[in-house]
Write an enzyme that holds these catalytic residues in place. Structure first.
Site, PDB file in Angstrom:
ATOM      1  N   ASN A  17      22.767  -5.143  26.494  1.00  0.00           N
ATOM      2  CA  ASN A  17      22.020  -3.916  26.724  1.00  0.00           C
ATOM      3  C   ASN A  17      22.178  -3.565  28.203  1.00  0.00           C
ATOM      4  O   ASN A  17      21.773  -4.345  29.055  1.00  0.00           O
ATOM      5  CB  ASN A  17      20.550  -4.206  26.364  1.00  0.00           C
ATOM      6  CG  ASN A  17      19.602  -3.108  26.764  1.00  0.00           C
ATOM      7  OD1 ASN A  17      20.022  -1.979  27.022  1.00  0.00           O
ATOM      8  ND2 ASN A  17      18.319  -3.434  26.807  1.00  0.00           N
ATOM      9  N   LYS A  19      20.755  -1.216  29.739  1.00  0.00           N
ATOM     10  CA  LYS A  19      19.493  -0.636  30.228  1.00  0.00           C
ATOM     11  C   LYS A  19      19.771   0.645  31.035  1.00  0.00           C
ATOM     12  O   LYS A  19      20.663   1.408  30.693  1.00  0.00           O
ATOM     13  CB  LYS A  19      18.727  -1.664  31.061  1.00  0.00           C
ATOM     14  CG  LYS A  19      18.524  -2.985  30.330  1.00  0.00           C
ATOM     15  CD  LYS A  19      17.530  -3.863  30.979  1.00  0.00           C
ATOM     16  CE  LYS A  19      17.446  -5.168  30.227  1.00  0.00           C
ATOM     17  NZ  LYS A  19      16.360  -6.008  30.636  1.00  0.00           N
ATOM     18  N   HIS A 105      12.986  -2.668  21.674  1.00  0.00           N
ATOM     19  CA  HIS A 105      13.225  -3.574  22.800  1.00  0.00           C
ATOM     20  C   HIS A 105      11.906  -3.837  23.544  1.00  0.00           C
ATOM     21  O   HIS A 105      11.031  -2.968  23.606  1.00  0.00           O
ATOM     22  CB  HIS A 105      14.253  -2.962  23.756  1.00  0.00           C
ATOM     23  CG  HIS A 105      14.649  -3.908  24.850  1.00  0.00           C
ATOM     24  ND1 HIS A 105      13.999  -3.956  26.059  1.00  0.00           N
ATOM     25  CD2 HIS A 105      15.604  -4.875  24.895  1.00  0.00           C
ATOM     26  CE1 HIS A 105      14.555  -4.902  26.812  1.00  0.00           C
ATOM     27  NE2 HIS A 105      15.530  -5.470  26.125  1.00  0.00           N
ATOM     28  N   GLU A 107      11.100  -3.798  26.569  1.00  0.00           N
ATOM     29  CA  GLU A 107      10.719  -2.828  27.600  1.00  0.00           C
ATOM     30  C   GLU A 107      10.171  -1.542  26.974  1.00  0.00           C
ATOM     31  O   GLU A 107       9.310  -0.880  27.550  1.00  0.00           O
ATOM     32  CB  GLU A 107      11.918  -2.559  28.527  1.00  0.00           C
ATOM     33  CG  GLU A 107      12.129  -3.738  29.469  1.00  0.00           C
ATOM     34  CD  GLU A 107      13.550  -3.926  29.949  1.00  0.00           C
ATOM     35  OE1 GLU A 107      14.392  -3.028  29.791  1.00  0.00           O
ATOM     36  OE2 GLU A 107      13.824  -5.020  30.484  1.00  0.00           O
ATOM     37  N   GLU A 177      13.612 -11.755  21.264  1.00  0.00           N
ATOM     38  CA  GLU A 177      13.644 -11.672  22.724  1.00  0.00           C
ATOM     39  C   GLU A 177      12.232 -11.879  23.259  1.00  0.00           C
ATOM     40  O   GLU A 177      11.447 -10.925  23.353  1.00  0.00           O
ATOM     41  CB  GLU A 177      14.164 -10.300  23.166  1.00  0.00           C
ATOM     42  CG  GLU A 177      15.602 -10.042  22.796  1.00  0.00           C
ATOM     43  CD  GLU A 177      16.261  -9.146  23.831  1.00  0.00           C
ATOM     44  OE1 GLU A 177      17.222  -9.582  24.451  1.00  0.00           O
ATOM     45  OE2 GLU A 177      15.778  -8.013  24.021  1.00  0.00           O
ATOM     46  N   GLY A 183      14.638 -10.796  31.900  1.00  0.00           N
ATOM     47  CA  GLY A 183      14.663 -10.251  33.261  1.00  0.00           C
ATOM     48  C   GLY A 183      14.585 -11.314  34.340  1.00  0.00           C
ATOM     49  O   GLY A 183      14.548 -12.511  34.069  1.00  0.00           O
ATOM     50  N   SER A 223      17.401 -14.043  29.427  1.00  0.00           N
ATOM     51  CA  SER A 223      17.978 -14.904  30.475  1.00  0.00           C
ATOM     52  C   SER A 223      19.122 -15.786  29.972  1.00  0.00           C
ATOM     53  O   SER A 223      19.281 -16.919  30.424  1.00  0.00           O
ATOM     54  CB  SER A 223      16.893 -15.767  31.126  1.00  0.00           C
ATOM     55  OG  SER A 223      15.990 -14.956  31.839  1.00  0.00           O
ATOM     56  N   GLY A 244      21.449  -9.568  28.821  1.00  0.00           N
ATOM     57  CA  GLY A 244      21.245  -8.501  29.786  1.00  0.00           C
ATOM     58  C   GLY A 244      22.096  -8.744  31.012  1.00  0.00           C
ATOM     59  O   GLY A 244      23.337  -8.686  30.953  1.00  0.00           O
TER      60      GLY A 244
HETATM   61  C1  PEP Z   1      17.108  -7.964  27.707  1.00  0.00           C
HETATM   62  O1  PEP Z   1      16.425  -7.286  28.463  1.00  0.00           O
HETATM   63  O2  PEP Z   1      17.276  -7.612  26.527  1.00  0.00           O
HETATM   64  C2  PEP Z   1      17.724  -9.182  28.199  1.00  0.00           C
HETATM   65  C3  PEP Z   1      18.213 -10.024  27.330  1.00  0.00           C
HETATM   66  O3  PEP Z   1      17.768  -9.326  29.562  1.00  0.00           O
HETATM   67  P1  PEP Z   1      18.235 -10.581  30.432  1.00  0.00           P
HETATM   68  O4  PEP Z   1      19.359 -11.278  29.740  1.00  0.00           O
HETATM   69  O5  PEP Z   1      18.635  -9.996  31.729  1.00  0.00           O
HETATM   70  O6  PEP Z   1      17.034 -11.490  30.560  1.00  0.00           O
END
Ligand code: PEP
Length: 269
Positions: A17, A19, A105, A107, A177, A183, A223, A244
């Protein structure tokens, strides 16, 4: 090989993603490099996808080789048109050739206040319009602390899929997730814990759709990086990874894809 490692799918699912990062030009460069780096990997073994920003979607959909990489939207309104300022409709996404739509998602839920009911409306509409639909569910740190993650996730999933027919399941992917794992502030989930939660989601699918639950891949996201892929992809309930930050550089994304694949191949013997 971890005991009982599932051979549910011939392939692994790996996506990112983007974002609200990357301009149109940057996203096209990202696409070009990603396709170039990964084109040798048989797509019978890999489902690769990413979700650009809305302003990049049309150009990226045109430029993409959809046999190599699926392109998805990060959200979608459930109505085809109307007084919904700032929203994007299924007809608009279909017109530009989007393969996939992500719904729910973390967020969207946390920052923009999306409820399970809104998620359900979007999911139903996305499926009716024929998009591969990636539904995200996740628990908070608070829910994890109080040991209620499984209950919350069952509720999220049951509401998200309300009205979805068994025939529509072939168009459905899930991502677990955890909000606490996503994040820069996030901590990746312990692979065993992630596996247990995936098991809970799989069981919920089995309860809702007896005999059909094995058709839906469940991806882990939060992460994910080169360092933790091995632990995650050795788990029997994890069918792929949703990444991400670590995937926003195409060279690193390529390494992530290859490590995901090689770990799964090794684990399956
Ligand atoms: C996400 O926001 O869907 C995500 C997986 O982010 P990250 O891998 O940066 O934690």
């Amino acid at each position: 090989m971890s005991p009982g490692l599932s051979a549910r799918f011939q392939k692994v699912f790996v996506g990112s993603n983007l974002k609200m990062y990357k301009t149109n030009r940057q996203t096209l460069d990202f696409l070009g490099r990603l396709q170039e780096l990964t084109h040798d990997i048989p797509r019978s073994e890999l489902s690769l996808f990413f979700l650009p920003s809305y302003t990049a979607l049309a150009d990226v959909c045109l430029a993409a080789n959809h046999n190599l990489c699926w392109i998805g939207a990060q959200n979608m309104h459930w109505e085809e048109q109307g007084r919904f300022t700032g929203e994007i409709s299924p007809l608009m996404l279909a017109e530009i050739g989007v393969d996939l739509v992500m719904i729910g998602h973390a967020e969207r839920r946390q920052i923009f206040g999306e409820t399970d009911v809104m998620v359900n409306r979007r999911v139903l509409s996305s499926l009716v319009h024929g998009f591969q639909t990636l539904v995200c569910v996740g628990d908070t740190q608070h829910e994890l602390h109080y040991g209620i993650s499984a209950d919350v996730l069952r509720q999220q999933l049951k509401t998200a899929l309300y009205g979805v027919t068994p025939e529509q399941l072939c168009k459905l992917w899930l991502a677990y997730e955890p909000f606490w794992a996503i994040g820069e502030e996030g901590q990746p989930a312990d692979p065993g814990l992630a596996n247990d939660i995936h098991g809970v989601l799989r069981q919920m699918l089995a309860d809702l759709y007896p005999g059909k639950d094995q058709t839906v891949p469940i991806l882990y996201g939060g992460s994910v990086d080169l360092e933790n892929i091995e632990g995650l992809m050795k788990q029997s309930e994890i069918d792929g990874l949703f990444v991400g930050r670590a995937a926003w550089d195409p060279d690193r994304f390529n390494q992530i894809v290859r490590k995901t694949l090689s770990t799964r191949r090794l684990a399956q013997g």
